[in-house]
Design an enzyme around this catalytic site. Structure first.
Site, PDB file in Angstrom:
ATOM      1  N   ARG A 103       0.805  -1.232   0.000  1.00 52.87           N
ATOM      2  CA  ARG A 103       0.000   0.000   0.000  1.00 52.87           C
ATOM      3  C   ARG A 103       0.833   1.275   0.000  1.00 52.87           C
ATOM      4  O   ARG A 103       0.325   2.371  -0.167  1.00 52.87           O
ATOM      5  CB  ARG A 103      -0.970  -0.013   1.186  1.00 52.87           C
ATOM      6  CG  ARG A 103      -2.138  -0.965   0.917  1.00 52.87           C
ATOM      7  CD  ARG A 103      -3.325  -0.617   1.736  1.00 52.87           C
ATOM      8  NE  ARG A 103      -3.170  -1.069   3.102  1.00 52.87           N
ATOM      9  CZ  ARG A 103      -3.604  -0.412   4.147  1.00 52.87           C
ATOM     10  NH1 ARG A 103      -4.221   0.743   4.000  1.00 52.87           N
ATOM     11  NH2 ARG A 103      -3.423  -0.890   5.357  1.00 52.87           N
ATOM     12  N   LYS A 161       9.205  -1.134   2.720  1.00 54.20           N
ATOM     13  CA  LYS A 161       8.376  -0.361   3.653  1.00 54.20           C
ATOM     14  C   LYS A 161       9.146   0.136   4.872  1.00 54.20           C
ATOM     15  O   LYS A 161       9.025   1.299   5.259  1.00 54.20           O
ATOM     16  CB  LYS A 161       7.204  -1.227   4.091  1.00 54.20           C
ATOM     17  CG  LYS A 161       6.316  -0.605   5.123  1.00 54.20           C
ATOM     18  CD  LYS A 161       5.082  -1.459   5.264  1.00 54.20           C
ATOM     19  CE  LYS A 161       4.488  -1.410   6.619  1.00 54.20           C
ATOM     20  NZ  LYS A 161       3.363  -2.338   6.743  1.00 54.20           N
ATOM     21  N   THR A 215       3.995 -14.049  10.530  1.00 51.06           N
ATOM     22  CA  THR A 215       4.887 -13.477  11.553  1.00 51.06           C
ATOM     23  C   THR A 215       5.646 -14.555  12.349  1.00 51.06           C
ATOM     24  O   THR A 215       6.800 -14.336  12.727  1.00 51.06           O
ATOM     25  CB  THR A 215       4.075 -12.573  12.508  1.00 51.06           C
ATOM     26  OG1 THR A 215       2.836 -13.207  12.831  1.00 51.06           O
ATOM     27  CG2 THR A 215       3.781 -11.217  11.889  1.00 51.06           C
ATOM     28  N   GLY A 267       9.399  -3.688  12.421  1.00 52.28           N
ATOM     29  CA  GLY A 267      10.144  -2.584  11.808  1.00 52.28           C
ATOM     30  C   GLY A 267       9.251  -1.446  11.354  1.00 52.28           C
ATOM     31  O   GLY A 267       9.735  -0.352  11.089  1.00 52.28           O
ATOM     32  N   GLU A 279      -7.140 -13.369  15.331  1.00 54.84           N
ATOM     33  CA  GLU A 279      -6.984 -12.407  14.248  1.00 54.84           C
ATOM     34  C   GLU A 279      -8.365 -11.962  13.757  1.00 54.84           C
ATOM     35  O   GLU A 279      -9.331 -12.748  13.798  1.00 54.84           O
ATOM     36  CB  GLU A 279      -6.204 -13.025  13.096  1.00 54.84           C
ATOM     37  CG  GLU A 279      -4.727 -13.223  13.398  1.00 54.84           C
ATOM     38  CD  GLU A 279      -4.048 -11.938  13.833  1.00 54.84           C
ATOM     39  OE1 GLU A 279      -4.025 -10.963  13.059  1.00 54.84           O
ATOM     40  OE2 GLU A 279      -3.533 -11.895  14.969  1.00 54.84           O
ATOM     41  N   ALA A 300      29.243  40.495  -0.793  1.00 54.75           N
ATOM     42  CA  ALA A 300      28.032  40.014  -1.490  1.00 54.75           C
ATOM     43  C   ALA A 300      28.384  39.422  -2.847  1.00 54.75           C
ATOM     44  O   ALA A 300      29.232  39.947  -3.565  1.00 54.75           O
ATOM     45  CB  ALA A 300      27.060  41.164  -1.660  1.00 54.75           C
TER      46      ALA A 300
HETATM   47  C1  UD1 Z   1      -0.041  -8.572  13.123  1.00 55.94           C
HETATM   48  C2  UD1 Z   1      -0.644  -9.442  14.209  1.00 55.94           C
HETATM   49  C3  UD1 Z   1      -1.910  -8.795  14.736  1.00 55.94           C
HETATM   50  C4  UD1 Z   1      -1.594  -7.391  15.222  1.00 55.94           C
HETATM   51  C5  UD1 Z   1      -0.954  -6.576  14.101  1.00 55.94           C
HETATM   52  C6  UD1 Z   1      -0.493  -5.252  14.635  1.00 55.94           C
HETATM   53  C7  UD1 Z   1      -0.043 -11.717  13.627  1.00 55.94           C
HETATM   54  C8  UD1 Z   1      -0.511 -12.980  13.043  1.00 55.94           C
HETATM   55  N1  UD1 Z   1      -0.938 -10.727  13.656  1.00 55.94           N
HETATM   56  O1  UD1 Z   1      -0.973  -8.495  12.070  1.00 55.94           O
HETATM   57  O2  UD1 Z   1      -2.471  -9.561  15.781  1.00 55.94           O
HETATM   58  O3  UD1 Z   1      -2.787  -6.773  15.654  1.00 55.94           O
HETATM   59  O4  UD1 Z   1       0.215  -7.273  13.635  1.00 55.94           O
HETATM   60  O5  UD1 Z   1      -0.004  -4.474  13.587  1.00 55.94           O
HETATM   61  O6  UD1 Z   1       1.083 -11.633  14.067  1.00 55.94           O
HETATM   62  N2  UD1 Z   1       6.265  -9.675   8.673  1.00 55.94           N
HETATM   63  C9  UD1 Z   1       7.363 -10.362   8.224  1.00 55.94           C
HETATM   64  N3  UD1 Z   1       7.184 -11.534   7.592  1.00 55.94           N
HETATM   65  C10 UD1 Z   1       5.955 -12.078   7.392  1.00 55.94           C
HETATM   66  C11 UD1 Z   1       4.831 -11.373   7.842  1.00 55.94           C
HETATM   67  C12 UD1 Z   1       5.004 -10.170   8.484  1.00 55.94           C
HETATM   68  O7  UD1 Z   1       8.496  -9.923   8.410  1.00 55.94           O
HETATM   69  O8  UD1 Z   1       5.892 -13.177   6.813  1.00 55.94           O
HETATM   70  C13 UD1 Z   1       6.482  -8.409   9.361  1.00 55.94           C
HETATM   71  C14 UD1 Z   1       5.958  -7.215   8.592  1.00 55.94           C
HETATM   72  O9  UD1 Z   1       6.961  -6.658   7.778  1.00 55.94           O
HETATM   73  C15 UD1 Z   1       5.566  -6.263   9.718  1.00 55.94           C
HETATM   74  C16 UD1 Z   1       5.166  -7.196  10.850  1.00 55.94           C
HETATM   75  O10 UD1 Z   1       5.748  -8.445  10.566  1.00 55.94           O
HETATM   76  O11 UD1 Z   1       6.650  -5.506  10.155  1.00 55.94           O
HETATM   77  C17 UD1 Z   1       3.658  -7.344  10.999  1.00 55.94           C
HETATM   78  O12 UD1 Z   1       3.139  -7.828   9.794  1.00 55.94           O
HETATM   79  P1  UD1 Z   1       1.724  -7.401   9.304  1.00 55.94           P
HETATM   80  O13 UD1 Z   1       1.424  -8.109   8.035  1.00 55.94           O
HETATM   81  O14 UD1 Z   1       1.601  -5.934   9.322  1.00 55.94           O
HETATM   82  O15 UD1 Z   1       0.861  -7.981  10.496  1.00 55.94           O
HETATM   83  P2  UD1 Z   1      -0.655  -8.213  10.546  1.00 55.94           P
HETATM   84  O16 UD1 Z   1      -0.976  -9.439   9.797  1.00 55.94           O
HETATM   85  O17 UD1 Z   1      -1.350  -6.966  10.192  1.00 55.94           O
END
Ligand code: UD1
Length: 451
Positions: free
Chosen positions: A15, A22, A81, A104, A155, A363
């Site tokens: 996004r 990002k 995650t 991050g 979630e 100047a």
């Molecule tokens: C995650 C949480 C959610 C929380 C939200 C807060 C999980 C399953 N869910 O959701 O409960 O409310 O964060 O923002 O953990 N990332 C990786 N590798 C991956 C996936 C993500 O490095 O395979 C990193 C992303 O770059 C980011 C962070 O993990 O920095 C969170 O990922 P994001 O996809 O934003 O998390 P959500 O699924 O929104």
């Protein structure tokens, strides 16, 4: 207890609509990842592991500039995650202690919050960090609590209507003993609405083993996730407000605080006055009692006590302004030392130079520092008077007490106390101006008559 940080930074950030990963998007001219690293540094981590994926090389380069001791683990595919944290396992081999997982793209976590998480670890095996959302939104895992015990995190996609109404939500950050963390991660499955390995599943897994989990609360602003350019702008604005308030509290005068743009590392001393519409790029230090006048732009420079900059000045990297130096309007300074009390007051470019104490640069003076191939240095001694519109063709040196005549093009060194003049001699031709105008008038009259 030893602590290690794992910072998740593999996400693409679709996004953001950007070529930049990002986590490298800047807030206050500093990548979000660096903000997160600095926040985590308060725990004096024994090891820090960045889990990178999209743009891993760039992410690693930026992380190592901030702290060359970090390890970077690459997550080739973003499978969730928990899968991301699992990539840090090798880099943490042999580590005994607590792992704190940060994101991050969550740059504003407060040091005290991280300390509270570590403190809560004394009583609970797993500590999650949560926050109350102001309004219900289709984002964030919901915390299912029982007193101070966290039962599980659901979630949003997997939640029931009732669970979706819960306002206590997951920031994603956690603290857990290293061995237990990786042990639990091995049990995480991807049987959920997204088909991802959720880190949040650790909570239910820990409870199933008879271990304890809790969630502590922080302010929503701290865990503000940044997903889009609009989020980035809002995060930057929030940062600016906090940083301006901190400066005001430290005794800096900001005449129009909302118009001053600061970098994350801007340092300004007490009793310094910042006029409206000033931009501080990265790496600027201003000592006490200086004045930065309106519409000035500074980056990579040091401004000493009592110096005055602007209005409309541009101070570029490598500039050192000594005490009581004066830099006036429409002046650009780059990679130059302006010694005590020296003045460059109007319409000048001073680059790759050193200007001695109490010298005055007239100047329109310019250092011609670039020959199209290489940069060259200009050295101006002390108490030198450089006449207006002097071109200093570098490399060139002007000795102490020297002077240049207005309009001089200086191509040779000038010895101390000497006057350099290099310009065409003036000739006055009596009556020539009148003759010229008479001729023009006659010409115009002939043309008007003919028409
Ligand atoms: C995650 C949480 C959610 C929380 C939200 C807060 C999980 C399953 N869910 O959701 O409960 O409310 O964060 O923002 O953990 N990332 C990786 N590798 C991956 C996936 C993500 O490095 O395979 C990193 C992303 O770059 C980011 C962070 O993990 O920095 C969170 O990922 P994001 O996809 O934003 O998390 P959500 O699924 O929104």
């Amino acid at each position: 207890m030893n602590t290690a940080l794992v910072i998740l930074a593999a996400g693409k950030g679709t996004r953001m609509n950007s070529d930049l990963p990002k986590v490298l998007q800047p807030i206050a001219q500093t990548p979000m990842l660096v903000h997160a690293m600095r926040a985590g540094a308060v725990l004096s981590p024994e090891r820090t592991v960045i889990v990178a994926g999209h743009g891993a090389e760039e992410v690693a380069r930026v992380a190592k500039v901030e702290d060359e001791s970090v390890s970077v683990a690459v997550q080739e595919k973003q499978l969730g995650t928990a899968h991301a944290v699992a990539q840090a396992r090798d880099a943490l081999t042999g580590f005994k202690g607590d792992v704190v997982v940060l994101f991050g793209d969550t740059p504003f976590i407060e040091p005290t919050t991280l300390e509270r998480m570590i403190a809560a670890r004394k009583s609970f095996d797993l500590v999650m960090l949560g926050f109350d959302i102001a309004e219900v939104q289709p984002r964030y895992g919901r915390m299912i609590m029982d007193g101070d015990r966290l039962q599980k995190i659901v979630e949003y996609k997997d939640a029931t209507e009732e669970q979706r109404a819960i306002r206590f939500t997951n920031s994603g950050l956690l603290a857990c003993n290293s061995d237990l963390l990786f042990d639990l991660i091995d049990q995480v499955s991807n049987e959920n609405a997204s088909g991802e390995f959720y880190l949040t599943e650790l909570v239910a897994l820990a409870n199933a083993r008879g271990l304890t989990a809790t969630a502590i609360k922080c302010d929503e602003a701290e865990t503000l996730g940044v997903d889009s350019r609009a989020d980035l702008a809002a995060a930057d604005a929030a940062f600016q407000t906090r940083a301006r308030n901190a400066l005001l509290q430290q005794g800096v005068t900001l005449m129009a605080p909302n118009t001053v743009y600061l970098s994350a590392d801007t340092v300004i001393g007490r009793d310094t006055v910042i006029e409206p519409n000033v931009v501080f790029g990265p790496d600027v230090t201003v000592e006490s009692g200086a004045t930065i006048r309106a519409f000035s732009h500074l980056e990579g420079c040091h401004v000493s006590r009592g110096a005055i900059v602007g209005p409309y000045a541009r101070i570029r990297p490598g500039t050192e302004l000594a005490e009581n130096a004066r830099i006036g309007n429409f002046v650009e300074i780059k990679n130059a030392v302006i010694a005590e009390g020296a003045k460059v007051n109007h319409l000048s470019y001073i680059g790759d130079a050193s200007i001695g104490a109490a010298s005055n640069i007239g100047a329109g003076t310019i250092t011609c520092n670039y020959d199209g191939m290489m940069k060259h240095k200009t050295t101006v001694g002390e108490n030198v008077f450089v006449g207006s519109n002097t071109m200093l063709v570098a490399p060139v040196t002007l000795g102490d007490g020297a002077m240049t005549a207005t309009g001089t093009v200086v191509t040779k060194d000038v010895e101390p106390d000497a006057l350099a003049v290099a310009r065409a001699k003036q000739q006055n031709k009596p009556g020539y101006a009148r003759k010229f105008f008479d001729m023009l008038r006659a010409k115009k009259a002939r043309r008007d008559k003919g028409a």
